[in-house]
Structure formats: structure tokens, C-alpha cells
Design a protein around this motif. Structure first.
Motif, PDB file in Angstrom:
ATOM      1  N   VAL A 142      24.529 -16.025  15.594  1.00 22.69           N
ATOM      2  CA  VAL A 142      24.382 -17.123  16.548  1.00 22.69           C
ATOM      3  C   VAL A 142      25.661 -17.961  16.603  1.00 22.69           C
ATOM      4  CG1 VAL A 142      23.107 -19.238  17.059  1.00 22.69           C
ATOM      5  CG2 VAL A 142      21.882 -17.189  16.312  1.00 22.69           C
ATOM      6  N   ALA A 143      26.244 -18.235  15.418  1.00 24.36           N
ATOM      7  CA  ALA A 143      27.465 -19.045  15.374  1.00 24.36           C
ATOM      8  C   ALA A 143      28.609 -18.358  16.101  1.00 24.36           C
ATOM      9  CB  ALA A 143      27.833 -19.328  13.925  1.00 24.36           C
ATOM     10  N   LEU A 144      28.750 -17.056  15.938  1.00 24.34           N
ATOM     11  CA  LEU A 144      29.820 -16.313  16.608  1.00 24.34           C
ATOM     12  C   LEU A 144      29.608 -16.284  18.120  1.00 24.34           C
ATOM     13  CD1 LEU A 144      30.252 -13.319  14.133  1.00 24.34           C
ATOM     14  CD2 LEU A 144      31.905 -15.135  14.566  1.00 24.34           C
ATOM     15  N   ARG A 145      28.373 -16.126  18.550  1.00 21.48           N
ATOM     16  CA  ARG A 145      28.112 -16.119  19.990  1.00 21.48           C
ATOM     17  C   ARG A 145      28.430 -17.478  20.614  1.00 21.48           C
ATOM     18  NH1 ARG A 145      28.267 -13.999  23.310  1.00 21.48           N
ATOM     19  NH2 ARG A 145      26.342 -13.731  24.487  1.00 21.48           N
ATOM     20  N   ARG A 146      28.106 -18.542  19.886  1.00 23.55           N
ATOM     21  CA  ARG A 146      28.403 -19.877  20.396  1.00 23.55           C
ATOM     22  C   ARG A 146      29.896 -20.145  20.492  1.00 23.55           C
ATOM     23  NH1 ARG A 146      23.754 -23.370  17.102  1.00 23.55           N
ATOM     24  NH2 ARG A 146      22.013 -22.828  18.513  1.00 23.55           N
ATOM     25  N   GLU A 147      30.665 -19.447  19.637  1.00 22.20           N
ATOM     26  CA  GLU A 147      32.117 -19.581  19.692  1.00 22.20           C
ATOM     27  C   GLU A 147      32.722 -18.739  20.813  1.00 22.20           C
ATOM     28  OE1 GLU A 147      34.359 -21.374  18.095  1.00 22.20           O
ATOM     29  OE2 GLU A 147      32.906 -22.471  16.862  1.00 22.20           O
ATOM     30  N   GLY A 148      31.898 -17.926  21.479  1.00 24.12           N
ATOM     31  CA  GLY A 148      32.384 -17.127  22.599  1.00 24.12           C
ATOM     32  C   GLY A 148      32.610 -15.661  22.314  1.00 24.12           C
ATOM     33  N   TRP A 149      32.404 -15.215  21.095  1.00 26.61           N
ATOM     34  CA  TRP A 149      32.617 -13.809  20.756  1.00 26.61           C
ATOM     35  C   TRP A 149      31.531 -12.954  21.406  1.00 26.61           C
ATOM     36  CZ3 TRP A 149      36.560 -11.262  18.570  1.00 26.61           C
ATOM     37  CH2 TRP A 149      37.535 -12.025  17.920  1.00 26.61           C
TER      38      TRP A 149
ATOM     39  N   SER B 132      22.133  -5.241  10.733  1.00 30.87           N
ATOM     40  CA  SER B 132      22.943  -4.391   9.849  1.00 30.87           C
ATOM     41  C   SER B 132      24.430  -4.536  10.132  1.00 30.87           C
ATOM     42  CB  SER B 132      22.528  -2.924  10.000  1.00 30.87           C
ATOM     43  OG  SER B 132      21.165  -2.751   9.678  1.00 30.87           O
ATOM     44  N   ARG B 133      24.803  -4.649  11.413  1.00 30.45           N
ATOM     45  CA  ARG B 133      26.199  -4.820  11.776  1.00 30.45           C
ATOM     46  C   ARG B 133      26.288  -5.341  13.201  1.00 30.45           C
ATOM     47  NH1 ARG B 133      28.197   1.502  11.862  1.00 30.45           N
ATOM     48  NH2 ARG B 133      26.674   2.313  13.365  1.00 30.45           N
ATOM     49  N   LEU B 134      27.434  -5.857  13.529  1.00 30.77           N
ATOM     50  CA  LEU B 134      27.685  -6.417  14.850  1.00 30.77           C
ATOM     51  C   LEU B 134      28.805  -5.624  15.521  1.00 30.77           C
ATOM     52  CD1 LEU B 134      27.613 -10.229  13.984  1.00 30.77           C
ATOM     53  CD2 LEU B 134      25.868  -8.965  15.252  1.00 30.77           C
ATOM     54  N   MET B 135      28.512  -5.035  16.669  1.00 29.39           N
ATOM     55  CA  MET B 135      29.535  -4.335  17.430  1.00 29.39           C
ATOM     56  C   MET B 135      30.397  -5.367  18.173  1.00 29.39           C
ATOM     57  SD  MET B 135      29.150  -1.649  20.610  1.00 29.39           S
ATOM     58  CE  MET B 135      28.513  -0.290  19.609  1.00 29.39           C
ATOM     59  N   VAL B 136      31.694  -5.289  17.976  1.00 28.32           N
ATOM     60  CA  VAL B 136      32.629  -6.168  18.681  1.00 28.32           C
ATOM     61  C   VAL B 136      32.993  -5.487  19.999  1.00 28.32           C
ATOM     62  CG1 VAL B 136      34.837  -7.372  18.579  1.00 28.32           C
ATOM     63  CG2 VAL B 136      33.507  -7.015  16.481  1.00 28.32           C
ATOM     64  N   LEU B 137      32.509  -6.034  21.108  1.00 26.38           N
ATOM     65  CA  LEU B 137      32.723  -5.420  22.409  1.00 26.38           C
ATOM     66  C   LEU B 137      34.195  -5.515  22.816  1.00 26.38           C
ATOM     67  CD1 LEU B 137      29.534  -6.746  24.230  1.00 26.38           C
ATOM     68  CD2 LEU B 137      29.848  -4.590  23.006  1.00 26.38           C
ATOM     69  N   ASP B 138      34.596  -4.615  23.700  1.00 25.39           N
ATOM     70  CA  ASP B 138      36.012  -4.542  24.087  1.00 25.39           C
ATOM     71  C   ASP B 138      36.465  -5.773  24.860  1.00 25.39           C
ATOM     72  OD1 ASP B 138      36.200  -2.080  22.870  1.00 25.39           O
ATOM     73  OD2 ASP B 138      35.682  -0.967  24.696  1.00 25.39           O
ATOM     74  N   ALA B 139      35.638  -6.228  25.767  1.00 21.67           N
ATOM     75  CA  ALA B 139      36.027  -7.368  26.617  1.00 21.67           C
ATOM     76  C   ALA B 139      35.737  -8.675  25.891  1.00 21.67           C
ATOM     77  CB  ALA B 139      35.269  -7.311  27.936  1.00 21.67           C
ATOM     78  N   GLN B 140      36.787  -9.402  25.534  1.00 26.84           N
ATOM     79  CA  GLN B 140      36.646 -10.676  24.833  1.00 26.84           C
ATOM     80  C   GLN B 140      37.447 -11.755  25.588  1.00 26.84           C
ATOM     81  OE1 GLN B 140      34.719 -11.245  22.231  1.00 26.84           O
ATOM     82  NE2 GLN B 140      34.151  -9.097  21.807  1.00 26.84           N
ATOM     83  N   PRO B 141      36.902 -12.973  25.670  1.00 27.24           N
ATOM     84  CA  PRO B 141      37.673 -14.066  26.300  1.00 27.24           C
ATOM     85  C   PRO B 141      38.874 -14.434  25.440  1.00 27.24           C
ATOM     86  CG  PRO B 141      35.632 -14.889  25.359  1.00 27.24           C
ATOM     87  CD  PRO B 141      35.559 -13.405  25.244  1.00 27.24           C
ATOM     88  N   SER B 142      39.826 -15.063  26.046  1.00 23.60           N
ATOM     89  CA  SER B 142      41.033 -15.467  25.328  1.00 23.60           C
ATOM     90  C   SER B 142      40.806 -16.810  24.630  1.00 23.60           C
ATOM     91  CB  SER B 142      42.216 -15.585  26.301  1.00 23.60           C
ATOM     92  OG  SER B 142      41.918 -16.533  27.323  1.00 23.60           O
ATOM     93  N   GLY B 143      41.656 -17.067  23.621  1.00 23.61           N
ATOM     94  CA  GLY B 143      41.610 -18.353  22.936  1.00 23.61           C
ATOM     95  C   GLY B 143      40.515 -18.489  21.909  1.00 23.61           C
ATOM     96  N   LEU B 144      39.945 -17.376  21.430  1.00 24.91           N
ATOM     97  CA  LEU B 144      38.872 -17.447  20.439  1.00 24.91           C
ATOM     98  C   LEU B 144      39.422 -17.722  19.049  1.00 24.91           C
ATOM     99  CD1 LEU B 144      36.691 -14.376  21.516  1.00 24.91           C
ATOM    100  CD2 LEU B 144      36.248 -16.786  21.987  1.00 24.91           C
ATOM    101  N   ARG B 145      38.648 -18.420  18.258  1.00 26.38           N
ATOM    102  CA  ARG B 145      39.012 -18.604  16.850  1.00 26.38           C
ATOM    103  C   ARG B 145      38.852 -17.278  16.116  1.00 26.38           C
ATOM    104  NH1 ARG B 145      35.284 -23.363  14.834  1.00 26.38           N
ATOM    105  NH2 ARG B 145      36.425 -22.931  12.894  1.00 26.38           N
ATOM    106  N   SER B 146      39.649 -17.065  15.102  1.00 27.27           N
ATOM    107  CA  SER B 146      39.653 -15.783  14.401  1.00 27.27           C
ATOM    108  C   SER B 146      38.339 -15.563  13.660  1.00 27.27           C
ATOM    109  CB  SER B 146      40.823 -15.714  13.422  1.00 27.27           C
ATOM    110  OG  SER B 146      40.619 -16.603  12.353  1.00 27.27           O
ATOM    111  N   LEU B 147      37.985 -14.282  13.537  1.00 23.91           N
ATOM    112  CA  LEU B 147      36.768 -13.932  12.798  1.00 23.91           C
ATOM    113  C   LEU B 147      36.896 -14.285  11.327  1.00 23.91           C
ATOM    114  CD1 LEU B 147      36.067 -10.442  14.436  1.00 23.91           C
ATOM    115  CD2 LEU B 147      34.756 -12.538  14.775  1.00 23.91           C
ATOM    116  N   GLY B 148      38.086 -14.139  10.776  1.00 17.62           N
ATOM    117  CA  GLY B 148      38.283 -14.481   9.371  1.00 17.62           C
ATOM    118  C   GLY B 148      38.030 -15.951   9.100  1.00 17.62           C
ATOM    119  N   GLU B 149      38.269 -16.784  10.069  1.00 17.27           N
ATOM    120  CA  GLU B 149      38.012 -18.215   9.904  1.00 17.27           C
ATOM    121  C   GLU B 149      36.533 -18.539  10.075  1.00 17.27           C
ATOM    122  OE1 GLU B 149      39.202 -22.420  12.154  1.00 17.27           O
ATOM    123  OE2 GLU B 149      40.213 -20.541  12.687  1.00 17.27           O
TER     124      GLU B 149
END
Length: 816
Positions: free
Chosen positions: A76-83, A197-214
Motif C-alpha cells: 500500500v505504501a509503495l502504491r501511494r508513492e506512485g510505484w 509472495s512478491r511484487l512485480m515491478v511493471l515496466d511503465a513507471q512515472p518519473s520522479g519516484l523515490r527509490s525502492l531502497g529508501e
């Protein structure tokens, strides 16, 4: 002149069609066995890759939690960040009623609105089982709303799943033994709500996202490795098949090398004549090369056809083996793939180059006016045996050093390769020394001649005897491994399958009625309950057991604390199987993380043959504390054996249970042994084929050497021995050589068996087996070797017994 010279060179095969047939047959057999193995491996790997690519496209990136499931709050947190992410839930369902016992079905839950696979599923649907209407198109509501929808392969069997399954669509876009649904439906069937179990990172991502490591530092980003899990798991099996194919190819090359060398030897006079007529030496060598190249292409084509037929015959057995040992699904059909076809052609050409290299070298050094005498060539062959023996000794020393310096499955096979090839190179010198001992111990002139003649014939027969040595050692080694495995497996089954009757209830709530009924009659019911977990990406069953003497008295523990069962009962300890101990480098006293919130101290390790996956055992109360929703339908019943049939009838009558709800101990053991025997059917077939090729190599050597025997036998005949006596001595010589080879193959085969059990088996399956000895099997192989040698020598011996005296007398009139 070149055309005339080439025609003269080819005329040899018209005069010796049997040699040509042996040359083509030897190379065709070698190519066929290699190509068959490569075709099987290629088909299996293609199945793995296709199955994985359908679910996890190659190059796709995923977020995973190394410690278990991903928390839904992180998603949920990642989706709210735009990922842009697509959640996936993976678990296992156990099919209890397949013909071969329990079978694991993989349940995959996807987000149908975002997962790229959904488009292929909607296009490939072929039938909807709920109503049989093939024309109804599925809407998003059909997939999202209760009861949901399942996609599965047309050959996937779900009849043994006692679950409230939603409507299903059969589609060839789904891999075998995989069920795909919306993630909410999968969570319900797996009883894992809010799990990812896992989250697929889709190819199309918006720009300016915070890093996943953060954002999620405890999650790891990884790329999909198409087919990696299954391919890595089955790597040992395919490497084992490749080793067998290479061994069979090497045995077949012994036929080719001997025939090529004989053809060159018999044409030395012709080659000198062509050289005297002005044919350049380089041209002569290239003409012989062209001749053998043409023969090789014909043999390779025949070998590929034969290899395809062998692979088609063995593929169903391979599929059953991979399914039984690894749970891997392989399509039973065989396709003509360029990879294994080109591999077969390349190996045929390489084999021809390898087998003919020495002959071409000797041809390039051919004097124009004279050739070495036969005796000198024999002495050169003996010196060659000393050189090969020195090379063999170095390879054996290298084999001894490999286990000390290197680890892993590949190192184990390199060790076996050096050992087997080194022993084969040592064989001619060892047989020569044994024949020399026989010569010194001989008391009569005929016996002395027999041993001396045997030693003199070793250069011509050494390659066939080396092939026989390898085939016998392989049969002894693999037979020791399989028989030791079977004997250990039988003892293990007696320990693990201690209950006299196993019962599976149709519904969980029936346990509340049946268990008190059993307790009133003094019958102990041992629950068989487990949860499906994952350990390092692999499925892991965690079983819960009650405190009962059945486990204390029968469970096959390899290492354990003194109070192991007390620790399991009070929830302070857990047992793990040998596979998990080796995979995780765990031992008694270590901490096992079953789930992020579930850690257990390891109290012991037990053997678990036939299971490639991790497994753990905890107390039943501990299991229910962490997984309260697991099913409660399977039980092992302890009662006197003579009461099993009566109890079964009573339970069927009083509770209206179907006959399929019961399986007795003996039937379960029969099923387990049937699976075990089917597992090694391919190994047995390759063993038999290799032994057959070795016998054919001996026949080839004896037939091709036939023309060279007359000058050696004619003087003995002239001294008074009859043709029939000479024929009997020919048979006896071959049988003695085969017997000596079989005796030398015994220690080599036992060493091979030890390496398979202690090195290869541990790396391949995750368990180590004790080694047992089977003298009756050795005796059977010894008699088979003698029979093969006698049959191989029978045709030349018959020719000798029927030979006209004039042919023997003509030897003395010919210039030699």
C-alpha cells in the motif's frame, strides 16, 4: 589422378563390406546415444523455460522479502508513492488422490487488472467446466467477485483437492500442475489472507519516484530467471544423463577407432603404391579424410534418426522420474530441435577426428618404399600401452585430488570422468602383465602358446576390452547405488509408514464425530496436519505431530538431542529433514526461521528419501498456534493388523465414507515402491544400452582382426592342432580376457558406486545413503561378460573351424 586414387581408396570398403558396416554402426550408435540424451535434456529444459515464461516473463523485475511474505502495508505504501506494481501470491495445494500418491499443485494468485499474463489467459481459454459453454466470454466481474475463477492446463488433475473450487477454465497457456486465479481467490484457497509472495515491478513507471531502497529497505529487487528454480533443481539429473550419454559415446568410439585403424593398416600396401605412382602425401591424407568424412555424415544421419527413436521411447520415463523426484512437469512429446541435432552432428565429427587422429598421424609418416614389419608395429603398440598406462595413472591421481580441492556436483562428475578414463587407460598394461604371469605359470606348450598369443593380441583387442571395462564398472556402480537406495528406502518406509491404516475424511468437521468413535474402541488416531511454507524460495511442508510412541520408536533420526521428542511436544524444538539441513547448512541447536514471526530451535535431523523439498516437524499445538486454519482430515490409525479390514468396513458403514478415504500400509508401500522403481527406469535402460554397445565393440574387434589371425594360426595348425581345437582356443582366449576385465572392473565399479552415493547423490538430491554390497549382482554381470565375449568370438571361431586347409596352406606361399 585424384579421382582414380579416391576410387582405389574406396575400393577397400567394397572388398570389406563388414568393416564398413561396423564403422558406420559404431559411429551411428555413439551418435544415437548422445543425441538421445541431448534431445531429452533439450525437451525438459524447454518445458521448464516455457512454464516459467508463462508466469514470470524473462527480464521482469520483482520485489521479494528474503524472510518470507511481503506485508500488505508495504504494498500500500509503495502504491501511494506512485510505484506501479502487481502483487502475486504463490502457494502449494496437495492433491491427495492421484494415481502415484500425493502430488503438489502450485497455486498462483495475480492481480487480474495489472498482471500482463491476464491478456494471454483471456485469449487462450478453451472451455469452462462450470457450464461446458465454450462461447461464454469471461468478464472482470466473473474473476473478481465470489466465488472467483480458476485457470489451469487441460491435463492438470484437481479431483483430489477437497476444496470449494470456483468455476475453472482449461487453457494451454497455463503450465501443467499450476492453478492461476485472482489473488483474492488464491488467498482463500491457500488460507493465507493478506499475504503477498512478491511484487512485480511493471515496466511503465512515472518519473520522479523515490527509490525502492529508501521506501522498503528490507525488500530485495531481483530479476526473473526464466525456469531457474526448476532448472536448478533438476540440474543434477540432466548432468547425470549427459554423463551417461558421454560414456556411451566414448564406448561407441572404441568401435570406430579400431575399425579406422584396421582399415589404414590393411591399405598400407595400396598407399605405398599410390605414393610410388606420384600421389603427394598431403593429397593422400586429405583423400582419406574426405572418405571418412563422407562415412561420418552417413553414420551421423542414421545416428540422429536412431537417437530420436530412443529419446521418444525414454522421454515418458524421464517425465515420470522428474515428476516423482522433483515435482517438475515435462511434456511427453518430442520435438526436433536444432540444438540437439547440431550437437549430434558436431559430436559425430569430433568423434571421427578423435578416433582417426592417430591413424592419420601414422599415415602422414608413411614411408614411400617400406613399412614397419608387423612385429615392430606390435612392439610399438606395447610401447603405446605403457604410454597410455602412464597417462591413466596421472588421471587417477588427478581424480584422487579433485574431491580434496573442489566441491560441488560438477567436481563430482569430473572426479568420476578422470577415474573411469584413467582406469580404462591402465587396463591394457594390466592385462598384459596378467597374461605374462599366465605365461610363466604355464606347464604345457599349448597352454604357453595360448597365454603368449593372448598377450600378442592385446593391441588389437584393447579398445574393445576398455569399452567392456567401462560398461561393467558403470553397471556395477550404478547398480550398487540403485540397490543400496532401494534397500535403504524399504527400511525407511517401514519406519515412516508405521500406522496400519491411513484415513482421509471428506470434510474437516467430520473429525469431531469420527475421533471420539475411534477413541471409544481404543484406536489411536494420529493427525497428519501440515502448512505450506517457503524456505529460500522453495516450498516447505511444516507438519504438526502429537506426543506419541509411534514417532519416538520409529522416526528415522540422523542426529538429535537426547530430549528431542520432549522438545517437539512442548514447543521448544523442531525437527528438520536432511534436505533442509544441507540446503540451509543447519544442524542441531541452530535456529530455523519458518516465517518472519515464527522461529524454532532445531532439535534433530531426520532422513526423508524421495522428497527434494525442505520439510520440518513441530508439535501439533505449536503448528495450530501459528496456522489455526489448516485442514484436519488426514489421520494415521494405530491398531492390530488383523483388525484393519473390519475397522475399515465399520467406518464406511457408520460414517458413509467412500473406499477412497482409506489406504492401508501395504498399499501405500506398493505405491511408493512403484514410484521408486519408475524413477530409475531411464538409468537402467542407458546401462543396458551401454553394455550392449560394449559387447558390439568386442564383436567388431574380433571380426576386423580375423584376416590378421591366419598367419599366426597357420603355423600352429601345421604343428598338429586341428581347426576345431584352434576354434575352441579362440573362444577360450576371448572368455579369459573378458573374465579378467570383469574382475578388474569390480573394484572400479564399487568405487564408482561409493562416489555416486557419497558425492553425486548428496549434491543431486540432498541426502546421503549407506552403501551395501550385492555379490549376486556381480556374479550375474560376470556371467554376462563371459557370455558376451563367447558370443562375440563365436562367429570368428566358426569361420576358423570351417576354414579349408588350402587357405591355411596358402599362408606359407604368400609373401609376408
Amino acid at each position: 589422378m585424384r579421382a582414380a586414387a579416391f576410387s582405389a581408396i574406396l575400393s577397400h570398403w567394397r572388398q570389406h563390406p563388414l568393416q564398413l558396416a561396423m564403422l558406420i554402426t559404431g559411429l551411428a550408435l555413439a551418435t544415437a546415444l548422445w543425441s538421445a540424451v541431448q534431445a531429452i535434456n533439450a525437451e525438459a529444459r524447454a518445458s521448464y523455460a516455457e512454464a516459467a515464461a508463462r508466469i514470470s516473463p524473462s527480464g521482469q523485475r520483482y520485489l521479494v522479502n528474503p524472510e518470507g511474505d511481503i506485508n500488505i502495508s508495504q504494498y500500500v505504501a509503495l502504491r501511494r508513492e506512485g510505484w506501479q506494481l502487481s502483487p502475486i501470491l504463490i502457494g502449494d495445494l496437495t492433491n491427495q488422490q492421484t494415481g502415484s500418491g500425493r502430488r503438489r499443485l502450485e497455486m498462483v494468485g495475480i492481480d487480474i487488472l495489472s498482471h500482463p499474463m491476464m491478456e494471454r489467459l483471456s485469449e487462450a481459454g478453451t472451455a469452462t467446466e462450470s457450464d461446458g459453454d465454450t462461447s461464454v466470454a469471461l468478464s472482470p466481474a466473473d474473476l473478481l467477485l465470489a466465488p472467483g475463477h480458476l485457470f489451469l492446463h487441460p491435463e492438470t488433475d484437481v479431483t483430489g483437492l477437497d476444496l470449494d473450487l470456483p468455476p475453472t477454465t482449461r487453457s494451454t497457456a497455463v503450465p501443467r500442475d499450476v492453478l492461476i486465479s485472482d489473488i483474492a481467490t488464491a488467498a482463500r484457497l491457500l488460507a493465507r489472507p493478506d499475504a503477498i509472495s512478491r511484487l512485480m515491478v511493471l515496466d511503465a513507471q512515472p518519473s520522479g519516484l523515490r527509490s525502492l531502497g529508501e521506501l522498503v529497505p528490507d525488500l530485495r529487487l531481483q530479476s526473473a530467471s526464466t525456469g531457474a528454480d526448476t532448472a536448478q533443481l533438476t540440474r543434477s539429473f540432466h548432468l547425470n544423463l549427459t554423463a551417461f550419454g558421454l560414456l556411451s559415446f566414448a564406448v561407441g568410439l572404441f568401435i570406430v577407432q579400431g575399425t579406422i585403424a584396421l582399415g589404414i593398416e590393411q591399405r598400407r600396401g595400396m598407399f605405398r603404391s599410390l605414393r610410388s605412382l606420384g600421389l603427394p602425401l598431403n593429397t593422400l591424407v586429405w583423400l582419406v579424410f574426405t572418405e571418412l568424412l563422407a562415412i561420418t555424415l552417413v553414420a551421423a544421419l542414421l545416428g540422429l534418426i536412431l537417437g530420436y527413436l530412443i529419446a521418444a521411447a525414454l522421454l515418458p520415463g524421464v517425465s515420470a522420474t522428474l515428476s516423482g523426484l522433483y515435482g517438475a512437469s515435462v511434456d511427453g512429446s518430442l520435438n526436433l530441435r536444432p540444438g540437439w541435432v547440431l550437437s549430434g552432428l558436431a559430436m559425430a565429427l569430433a568423434g571421427m577426428m578423435l578416433a582417426g587422429g592417430q591413424s592419420w598421424y601414422s599415415l602422414s609418416r608413411l614411408p614411400i618404399l617400406a613399412a614397419p614389419a608387423a612385429t615392430a608395429r606390435g612392439q610399438q603398440a606395447l610401447r603405446g600401452h605403457r604410454l597410455s598406462a602412464a597417462t591413466g595413472a596421472l588421471m587417477v591421481l588427478a581424480a584422487a585430488a579433485i574431491p580434496v580441492l573442489f566441491d560441488g556436483l560438477l567436481a563430482g562428475f569430473v572426479f568420476l570422468g578422470c577415474l573411469m578414463l584413467g582406469a580404462a587407460l591402465l587396463l591394457p598394461l594390466a592385462l598384459s602383465r596378467l597374461a605374462l604371469v599366465g605365461t610363466r605359470m604355464a606347464r604345457g606348450p599349448v597352454t604357453l602358446w595360448l597365454w603368449a598369443d593372448m598377450r600378442a593380441q592385446l593391441p588389437g583387442l584393447s579398445l574393445a576390452l576398455m569399452a567392456l571395462l567401462l560398461a561393467l564398472a558403470t553397471n556395477i556402480g550404478v547398480g550398487t547405488m540403485v540397490s543400496s537406495f532401494r534397500l535403504t528406502f524399504l527400511g525407511w518406509l517401514d519406519q515412516r509408514l508405521a500406522s496400519e491404516l491411513y484415513m482421509t475424511l471428506p470434510r474437516d468437521e467430520m473429525a469431531d464425530e469420527v475421533l471420539p468413535w475411534l477413541a471409544e474402541r481404543g484406536i489411536r488416531a494420529l493427525p497428519i496436519r501440515h502448512s505450506d511454507e517457503r524456505y529460500s524460495g522453495a516450498p516447505m511442508d511444516v507438519y504438526g505431530v502429537v506426543d506419541d510412541s509411534t514417532y519416538r520408536d520409529n522416526w528415522p533420526l540422523l542426529q538429535a538431542d537426547a530430549t528431542v521428542w520432549q522438545q517437539v511436544a512442548d514447543g521448544s524444538g523442531a525437527l528438520i529433514n536432511e534436505q533442509l539441513a544441507r540446503r540451509g547448512d543447519l544442524e542441531t541447536g541452530d535456529l530455523l526461521q519458518i516465517a518472519p514471526d515464527w522461529n524454532m530451535r532445531i532439535a534433530g535431523v531426520y532422513s526423508d528419501y524421495g522428497n527434494p523439498n525442505p520439510q520440518a516437524i513441530v508439535g501439533l499445538a505449536t503448528l495450530l498456534e501459528h496456522r489455526p486454519l489448516i485442514e484436519n482430515r488426514r489421520f494415521g490409525l494405530r491398531l492390530p493388523v488383523e483388525d484393519v479390514a473390519r475397522l475399515r468396513r465399520q467406518l464406511q458403514q457408520d460414517f458413509d465414507l467412500p473406499s477412497s478415504a482409506f489406504i492401508d500400509q501395504s498399499a501405500l508401500k506398493r505405491q511408493s515402491l512403484a514410484i521408486f522403481d519408475r524413477t530409475f527406469v531411464v538409468t537402467g535402460a542407458l546401462n543396458l544400452l551401454t553394455f550392449g554397445v560394449a559387447g558390439f565393440a568386442m564383436l567388431t574387434s574380433l571380426l576386423t582382426l580375423w584376416s590378421q589371425r591366419l598367419p599366426q594360426l597357420a603355423p600352429i595348425w601345421a604343428m598338429g592342432l586341428t581347426r576345431r581345437q584352434l576354434a575352441r582356443y579362440e573362444l577360450l582366449r576371448s572368455v579369459i580376457l573378458a573374465g579378467l576385465t570383469a574382475l578388474l572392473a569390480l573394484p572400479l565399479g564399487l568405487l564408482l558406486g561409493w562416489a555416486l552415493l557419497a558425492v553425486v547423490n548428496v549434491e543431486a538430491f540432498g541426502w546421503r545413503l549407506p552403501m551395501f554390497l550385492f555379490p549376486l549382482d556381480w556374479l550375474r554381470l560376470f556371467l554376462m561378460a563371459l557370455a558376451a565375449a563367447a558370443l562375440a568370438a563365436a562367429l570368428p571361431a566358426r569361420r576358423l573351424s570351417k576354414l579349408k586347409p588350402a587357405d591355411l596352406l596358402r599362408v606359407f606361399a604368400s609373401e609376408r
